[in-house]
Design a protein around this motif. Structure first.
Motif, mmCIF file in Angstrom:
data_model
loop_
_atom_site.group_PDB
_atom_site.id
_atom_site.type_symbol
_atom_site.label_atom_id
_atom_site.label_comp_id
_atom_site.label_asym_id
_atom_site.label_seq_id
_atom_site.Cartn_x
_atom_site.Cartn_y
_atom_site.Cartn_z
ATOM 1 N N VAL A 50 -4.277 9.459 -11.112
ATOM 2 C CA VAL A 50 -3.475 9.412 -9.843
ATOM 3 C C VAL A 50 -1.955 10.813 -10.247
ATOM 4 C CG1 VAL A 50 -0.887 8.515 -9.133
ATOM 5 C CG2 VAL A 50 -3.086 6.745 -8.748
ATOM 6 N N LEU A 51 -1.451 10.609 -12.083
ATOM 7 C CA LEU A 51 -0.448 12.086 -12.088
ATOM 8 C C LEU A 51 -2.006 13.189 -12.080
ATOM 9 C CD1 LEU A 51 1.186 10.868 -14.594
ATOM 10 C CD2 LEU A 51 2.225 11.365 -12.879
ATOM 11 N N ALA A 52 -3.002 13.100 -12.289
ATOM 12 C CA ALA A 52 -4.074 14.247 -11.907
ATOM 13 C C ALA A 52 -4.200 14.174 -10.843
ATOM 14 C CB ALA A 52 -5.430 13.260 -12.673
ATOM 15 N N ALA A 53 -4.680 12.885 -9.931
ATOM 16 C CA ALA A 53 -4.987 13.591 -8.388
ATOM 17 C C ALA A 53 -3.483 14.287 -8.194
ATOM 18 C CB ALA A 53 -4.902 12.550 -7.674
ATOM 19 N N ARG A 54 -2.896 13.855 -8.277
ATOM 20 C CA ARG A 54 -1.507 14.967 -7.499
ATOM 21 C C ARG A 54 -1.142 16.256 -8.026
ATOM 22 N NH1 ARG A 54 1.231 13.942 -3.668
ATOM 23 N NH2 ARG A 54 3.319 14.099 -4.994
ATOM 24 N N ARG A 55 -1.526 16.532 -9.315
ATOM 25 C CA ARG A 55 -1.744 17.230 -9.482
ATOM 26 C C ARG A 55 -2.623 18.457 -8.598
ATOM 27 N NH1 ARG A 55 -2.201 16.477 -15.062
ATOM 28 N NH2 ARG A 55 -0.721 14.899 -15.937
ATOM 29 N N GLY A 56 -3.413 17.857 -8.610
ATOM 30 C CA GLY A 56 -4.763 18.301 -7.729
ATOM 31 C C GLY A 56 -4.842 19.439 -6.557
ATOM 32 N N SER A 57 -3.913 18.356 -6.204
ATOM 33 C CA SER A 57 -3.214 17.984 -4.443
ATOM 34 C C SER A 57 -2.240 19.095 -4.186
ATOM 35 C CB SER A 57 -2.785 16.733 -3.873
ATOM 36 O OG SER A 57 -2.002 16.195 -4.321
ATOM 37 N N VAL A 58 -1.370 19.003 -5.481
ATOM 38 C CA VAL A 58 -0.075 19.975 -5.320
ATOM 39 C C VAL A 58 -1.022 21.763 -5.885
ATOM 40 C CG1 VAL A 58 1.642 20.905 -7.132
ATOM 41 C CG2 VAL A 58 1.743 18.733 -6.331
ATOM 42 N N GLN A 59 -2.086 21.967 -6.777
ATOM 43 C CA GLN A 59 -2.151 23.038 -6.902
ATOM 44 C C GLN A 59 -3.355 23.362 -5.611
ATOM 45 O OE1 GLN A 59 -2.919 24.582 -9.400
ATOM 46 N NE2 GLN A 59 -3.324 26.552 -8.317
ATOM 47 N N ARG A 95 0.573 -1.341 0.260
ATOM 48 C CA ARG A 95 -0.289 0.217 0.249
ATOM 49 C C ARG A 95 0.742 1.135 -0.154
ATOM 50 N NH1 ARG A 95 -5.765 -1.081 3.337
ATOM 51 N NH2 ARG A 95 -5.710 -3.487 3.454
ATOM 52 N N VAL A 96 0.705 2.522 -0.779
ATOM 53 C CA VAL A 96 1.747 3.300 -1.096
ATOM 54 C C VAL A 96 0.422 4.516 -0.945
ATOM 55 C CG1 VAL A 96 2.634 4.663 -2.719
ATOM 56 C CG2 VAL A 96 2.612 2.069 -2.344
ATOM 57 N N PRO A 97 0.020 5.594 -0.273
ATOM 58 C CA PRO A 97 -0.423 6.786 0.096
ATOM 59 C C PRO A 97 -0.247 7.262 -1.375
ATOM 60 C CG PRO A 97 0.112 6.414 1.710
ATOM 61 C CD PRO A 97 1.078 5.097 1.200
ATOM 62 N N LEU A 98 -0.835 8.276 -1.631
ATOM 63 C CA LEU A 98 -1.145 8.665 -2.972
ATOM 64 C C LEU A 98 0.030 10.357 -3.374
ATOM 65 C CD1 LEU A 98 -4.690 8.883 -4.880
ATOM 66 C CD2 LEU A 98 -2.873 7.527 -5.573
ATOM 67 N N ARG A 135 -4.041 -0.744 -21.666
ATOM 68 C CA ARG A 135 -5.383 0.399 -21.390
ATOM 69 C C ARG A 135 -5.117 1.563 -19.156
ATOM 70 N NH1 ARG A 135 -9.893 -1.097 -25.160
ATOM 71 N NH2 ARG A 135 -9.208 -3.080 -24.542
ATOM 72 N N ALA A 136 -5.604 0.527 -19.004
ATOM 73 C CA ALA A 136 -5.554 0.024 -17.699
ATOM 74 C C ALA A 136 -4.792 0.647 -16.466
ATOM 75 C CB ALA A 136 -6.850 -1.252 -16.819
ATOM 76 N N PHE A 137 -3.995 0.440 -17.249
ATOM 77 C CA PHE A 137 -2.376 0.937 -16.607
ATOM 78 C C PHE A 137 -2.241 2.145 -17.189
ATOM 79 C CE2 PHE A 137 -1.594 -3.934 -16.088
ATOM 80 C CZ PHE A 137 -1.337 -3.572 -15.281
ATOM 81 N N TYR A 138 -2.176 2.389 -17.884
ATOM 82 C CA TYR A 138 -2.137 3.608 -18.343
ATOM 83 C C TYR A 138 -2.945 4.981 -17.736
ATOM 84 C CZ TYR A 138 1.459 2.996 -22.460
ATOM 85 O OH TYR A 138 2.615 2.132 -22.436
ATOM 86 N N GLU A 139 -4.328 4.372 -17.794
ATOM 87 C CA GLU A 139 -5.431 4.738 -17.412
ATOM 88 C C GLU A 139 -5.090 4.898 -15.827
ATOM 89 O OE1 GLU A 139 -10.312 5.420 -16.150
ATOM 90 O OE2 GLU A 139 -9.573 3.465 -17.851
ATOM 91 N N LEU A 140 -4.740 4.095 -14.981
ATOM 92 C CA LEU A 140 -4.411 4.200 -13.930
ATOM 93 C C LEU A 140 -3.718 5.385 -13.341
ATOM 94 C CD1 LEU A 140 -4.849 1.616 -11.222
ATOM 95 C CD2 LEU A 140 -2.363 3.146 -11.698
ATOM 96 N N GLN A 141 -1.927 5.377 -14.316
ATOM 97 C CA GLN A 141 -0.965 6.639 -14.071
ATOM 98 C C GLN A 141 -1.410 7.514 -14.313
ATOM 99 O OE1 GLN A 141 1.530 5.863 -17.597
ATOM 100 N NE2 GLN A 141 3.298 6.766 -16.186
ATOM 101 N N ASP A 142 -2.108 8.257 -15.299
ATOM 102 C CA ASP A 142 -2.860 9.324 -15.596
ATOM 103 C C ASP A 142 -4.358 10.326 -14.754
ATOM 104 O OD1 ASP A 142 -2.181 9.532 -18.398
ATOM 105 O OD2 ASP A 142 -4.123 8.348 -19.294
#
Length: 133
Positions: free
Chosen positions: A111-120, A49-52, A102-109
């Protein structure tokens, strides 16, 4: 082990990567995990388990002849060695299925979107941001 339903799950050979509200879970179970444990090839059957908030990178490693694998990087994660078996069987990696990624690329996208949102949102909540507005 939590029974909560993941927002997204990407299945690979011998396991899956799950995206939950606040964490990424790498679950390796099944025959491949037992085989890896039996032959001492690496971490076979695990649930990591890795926290976002701790995820620093998610990458899809695509070797020329061997199956691709999905790697989640975070502070303290095992370093890449350049050896396929060591890297693909590390606690922070999962061998992907052979054809549909496809599911791996979607998961990557996601998580990156969630990280961008938290940084913002962190930048918006900082005292300097209020002074600039």
């Amino acid at each position: 082990m939590s029974r909560e339903t993941p927002e997204l799950a990407a299945s690979g050979i011998g396991g899956r990567v799950e995206l939950h509200r606040d964490e990424v879970r790498i679950v390796r179970d099944g025959v491949l995990g037992v085989l890896a444990d039996t032959l001492w090839l690496g971490n076979g059957s695990i649930e990591k388990r890795v926290p976002l908030a701790d995820v620093t990178a998610m990458e899809i490693v695509r070797p020329m002849l061997l199956p691709s694998f999905f790697r989640v990087s975070y502070a303290g994660s095992p370093p890449q060695t350049g050896h396929y078996l060591t890297d693909a069987l590390a606690e922070n990696a999962l061998i992907m299925n052979l054809f549909d990624h496809r599911a791996f690329y979607e998961l990557q996208d996601r998580v990156l979107a969630a990280r961008r949102g938290s940084v913002q949102s962190d930048a918006d909540a900082s005292p300097g941001a209020a002074a600039e507005a």
